[in-house]
Design an enzyme around this catalytic site. Structure first.
Site, mmCIF file in Angstrom:
data_model
loop_
_atom_site.group_PDB
_atom_site.id
_atom_site.type_symbol
_atom_site.label_atom_id
_atom_site.label_comp_id
_atom_site.label_asym_id
_atom_site.label_seq_id
_atom_site.Cartn_x
_atom_site.Cartn_y
_atom_site.Cartn_z
ATOM 1 N N ASP A 78 0.917 -1.170 0.013
ATOM 2 C CA ASP A 78 -0.047 0.130 0.023
ATOM 3 C C ASP A 78 0.919 1.181 -0.113
ATOM 4 O OD1 ASP A 78 -1.669 1.993 0.602
ATOM 5 O OD2 ASP A 78 -2.992 1.083 2.058
ATOM 6 N N ASP A 117 -1.476 6.220 -6.409
ATOM 7 C CA ASP A 117 -2.117 5.328 -5.203
ATOM 8 C C ASP A 117 -2.103 3.857 -5.816
ATOM 9 O OD1 ASP A 117 -2.993 4.096 -2.538
ATOM 10 O OD2 ASP A 117 -4.925 4.678 -3.242
#
Ligand SMILES: *[C@@H]1O[C@H](CO)[C@@H](O)[C@H](O)[C@H]1NC(C)=O
Ligand SMILES: *[C@@H]1O[C@H](CO)[C@@H](O)[C@H](O)[C@H]1NC(C)=O
Ligand SMILES: *[C@@H]1O[C@H](CO)[C@@H](O)[C@H](O)[C@H]1NC(C)=O
Ligand SMILES: *[C@@H]1O[C@H](CO)[C@@H](O)[C@H](O)[C@H]1NC(C)=O
Ligand SMILES: *[C@@H]1O[C@H](CO)[C@@H](O)[C@H](O)[C@H]1NC(C)=O
Length: 439
Positions: A121, A320
């Site tokens: 992440d 992201d």
């Protein structure tokens, strides 16, 4: 002879290859690492993933679940400050499948090393894994800290305890509590050896989950690659100089050429890049300066305020890995969508869940170019469109950001990054992008 073969097999399974989920696809034999400091990445829904949802779930169900999960993620990414009241996000009832961000890497923790398949992440800092005594963790594979000779719990006085999200003292140990997607977790701050590819990082600070609620935590834990002090790039700064790159494969791929490459060695020498920006409002995120968007040959008319990098309100554009479909703030999305539709001439537009630009007839989509400061990235149709398995519906795989006061962040999401190498080079403050087939 038999003993020799058994030890050879053991050696092979221990060092050269690892079967992720032999029940799913005969080709799912995964190399441990592609080369030094490079580890394979796979999509959580890939035919090789142990976390693949049941095949009985329809395409629409999966796509819409992912988009719903994006909404929760965006709400958390764009929250300025965690508040006690808002920290638990209500869950839709009856949600069975585990939805988690989206790319998984195989790492090892402890001495002797225990293998964990952790989600990566780029917008979160902390690492956390389910530990043996966890209440509410969903994974049968947990980290057994009692079996690791190098494991230690951190006390409340440890400097890292102040850096961890909402930490408290329980006895003398440091406990932190955070939300992730629709879930919440409480973990004790711990240290142990983290081994990625062939590199061992001693004294790695991570959370050992004691209690979890909700179903959206990645089952074997999370490895945060954000900008903050407790992330992998920060904790391995001596080794990797806060430099890494990744290539995200398509969810359908059985070909394990997706990779996370850590450190400056082996990174592309010539890669187009844009300045990497740091926004004090959201210090974990990788910001860049998006100046405009071209649909086909036309630069669409987006008000400058919709894209502006703003260190007062946290506005701007991030890359992201955990959001699936790109989100643009409302006026930017409207401009892009209107031009996209205009190019589809008379075809009737329909919607599917949160996607508002879908077609039930075959379409020839225009390319889209993201115009960053100093770098243009032209996305082909495979990064722009999702097709149902039956081929009956095709949608533009982007949406407007959720409509709230914090919706000032544009998110370049994983679907739009697939089959590109994205280079994060913090010391040189640049983010590079190059086409690379890794599916
Ligand atoms: C985290 O803290 C909140 C607020 O105090 C609490 O409601 C929640 O149950 C905690 N989560 C866990 C997993 O303990
Ligand atoms: C797997 O990836 C490699 C490297 O990108 C490529 O050469 C090969 O054709 C791919 N194989 C399949 C079956 O897609
Ligand atoms: C940044 O956002 C604040 C608050 O919305 C606004 O007042 C300010 O004008 C913005 N600054 C720039 C440079 O756009
Ligand atoms: C669009 O939908 C309308 C109403 O269903 C239909 O009459 C029309 O023929 C459709 N147009 C095209 C180009 O398919
Ligand atoms: C990117 O595209 C825009 C619009 O077409 C163009 O004006 C600009 O020069 C390009 N920038 C680079 C770095 O190629």
């Amino acid at each position: 002879m038999t003993a020799f073969f058994i030890s050879l097999l053991f050696l092979l399974s221990g060092t050269a290859a690892h079967v992720i989920n032999p029940n799913h696809h005969p080709k799912c034999l995964v190399p441990n690492r592609v080369s030094t400091s490079t580890i394979p990445l796979f999509h959580v829904h890939s035919p090789c993933s142990a976390f693949r949802p049941p095949d009985s779930l329809s395409w629409e169900h999966t796509v819409l679940e992912l988009q719903a999960q994006d909404n929760l993620r965006l709400e958390q990414l764009t929250r300025t400050r965690p508040t006690a009241k808002k920290s638990v996000v209500p869950l839709a009832p009856g949600r069975q499948i585990i939805q988690s961000p989206t790319y998984i890497a195989r790492v090892q923790i402890g001495t002797p090393a225990q293998v964990m398949l952790m989600a990566i992440d780029t917008s979160n800092d902390m690492a956390w894994v389910p530990c043996l005594a966890c209440v509410g963790c969903s994974s049968p594979v947990v980290f057994d800290n009692s079996k690791s000779s190098t494991f230690a719990s951190l006390g409340c006085q440890a400097a890292q305890c102040q850096q961890a999200p909402t930490s408290t003292c329980s006895g003398s140990s440091c406990i932190f509590n955070m939300t992730y997607g629709g879930s919440s977790l409480a973990a004790s701050l711990s240290q142990d050896v983290l081994t990625v590819a062939t590199d061992a990082i001693t004294g790695y600070t991570f959370g050992c989950i004691q209690k979890a609620t909700g179903t959206s935590l990645p089952p074997q834990g999370l490895l945060g690659l954000g900008r903050g002090s407790l992330s992998l790039p920060s904790q391995s700064q001596n080794l990797y100089q806060s430099t890494f790159s990744y290539c995200l494969p398509s969810p359908k791929s059985t070909n394990f050429s997706g990779s996370l490459r850590l450190g400056p060695v082996g990174q592309p020498k010539r890669i187009k890049s844009t300045p990497l920006l740091k926004n004090p409002v959201r210090p974990s995120l990788y910001y860049v300066n998006l100046l405009g968007i071209r649909v086909g040959s036309k630069v669409v008319n987006i008000p400058a305020s919709a894209l502006a990098f703003n260190t007062t309100n946290g506005g701007g554009t991030i890359f992201d890995s955990g959001t699936v479909y790109t989100r643009l703030v409302a006026p930017a999305y409207a401009a892009v969508r209107d031009e996209f539709r205009r190019r589809m001439r008379n075809a009737n537009v329909t919607s599917l869940g949160g996607f508002d630009t879908c077609y039930t007839v075959p379409i020839a989509a225009p390319t889209m170019t993201l115009i960053f400061e100093g770098m243009n990235v032209t996305l082909p149709a495979e990064n722009l469109l999702i097709h149902s398995t039956a081929g009956s519906i095709t949608c533009l795989a982007m949406a407007g950001a959720p409509d709230n006061v914090n919706s000032v962040v544009n998110v370049i999401a994983s679907m739009q990054q697939q089959n590109h190498r994205v280079l994060i080079d913090v010391p040189n403050s640049r983010l590079g992008v190059a086409r690379e087939t890794c599916s």
